[in-house]
Design an enzyme around this catalytic site. Sequence first.
Site, PDB file in Angstrom:
ATOM      1  N   TYR A 157      -6.433 -55.196   0.227  1.00  0.00           N
ATOM      2  CA  TYR A 157      -6.418 -53.746   0.431  1.00  0.00           C
ATOM      3  C   TYR A 157      -6.967 -53.027  -0.797  1.00  0.00           C
ATOM      4  O   TYR A 157      -7.815 -52.123  -0.678  1.00  0.00           O
ATOM      5  CB  TYR A 157      -4.999 -53.278   0.733  1.00  0.00           C
ATOM      6  CG  TYR A 157      -4.911 -51.808   1.083  1.00  0.00           C
ATOM      7  CD1 TYR A 157      -5.306 -51.351   2.332  1.00  0.00           C
ATOM      8  CD2 TYR A 157      -4.435 -50.880   0.156  1.00  0.00           C
ATOM      9  CE1 TYR A 157      -5.233 -50.003   2.657  1.00  0.00           C
ATOM     10  CE2 TYR A 157      -4.350 -49.535   0.469  1.00  0.00           C
ATOM     11  CZ  TYR A 157      -4.749 -49.103   1.718  1.00  0.00           C
ATOM     12  OH  TYR A 157      -4.682 -47.762   2.034  1.00  0.00           O
ATOM     13  N   LYS A 161     -10.466 -50.626  -1.044  1.00  0.00           N
ATOM     14  CA  LYS A 161     -10.487 -49.236  -1.493  1.00  0.00           C
ATOM     15  C   LYS A 161     -11.336 -49.073  -2.757  1.00  0.00           C
ATOM     16  O   LYS A 161     -11.969 -48.027  -2.959  1.00  0.00           O
ATOM     17  CB  LYS A 161      -9.056 -48.734  -1.717  1.00  0.00           C
ATOM     18  CG  LYS A 161      -8.249 -48.639  -0.427  1.00  0.00           C
ATOM     19  CD  LYS A 161      -8.924 -47.770   0.623  1.00  0.00           C
ATOM     20  CE  LYS A 161      -8.075 -47.611   1.870  1.00  0.00           C
ATOM     21  NZ  LYS A 161      -8.704 -46.718   2.881  1.00  0.00           N
TER      22      LYS A 161
END
Length: 224
Positions: A157, A161
């Site tokens: 994750y 990002k």
Amino acid sequence: MSRGPEPSMEVSFVGKRALVTGAGKGIGRHTALALARRGAKVTAVTRTQADLDSLLQECASITPVCVDLADWGATAAALQAVGPVDLLVNNAGCASLQPLLEVTPDQFDQSFNVNVRAVLHVSQIVARGMKARGSGGSIVNVSSQASQCALRDHAVYCATKGALDMLTRVMALELGPLQIRVNSVNPTVVMTDMGRLAWSDPHKSNTMLARIPLGRFAGETREA
């Protein structure tokens, strides 16, 4: 000497056409509703039909599009008939959390397909239309503080990002001369369904909450 009334801080989007991805839940849903209530003609994109049905019950003026953005071909076909877009909000995202040593290829690919590749693809579709019309526009990518801070069990994750932040910078550089503004917003933990999945456990959340002056996550209410 008397002063006139203070100017209204209410922003109007009357006459603007907005496309919001990940509009079925959480940040995307509230964004789609806020834009519609301020006059925008909103197209809401999500992969879950039930979420679109409930969204339309809340705001019948929204145009629904049900598609899995991880599917490149299906996305291109679904967005072909959307028409001109002035404002794109790339909000769709997923978080599949696991320890670094347990990350699987499928989990890695799914996260990058939705959190990065889909942003590139949808932005290409929308920006090409903006370029052809010569009227400019605005693109907002919903990133995260996870792009700046290492979090346990968030290896993939955080990586998506971080990639999204750099993609945003390149988009701004290349699309700026076309009068297309590109920005990211990088919130901390927001207590959406996805946020609860990762941060409901006090053992994990207390350290993060200790760094937030209000002592609560966004979207979370605390009694005084």
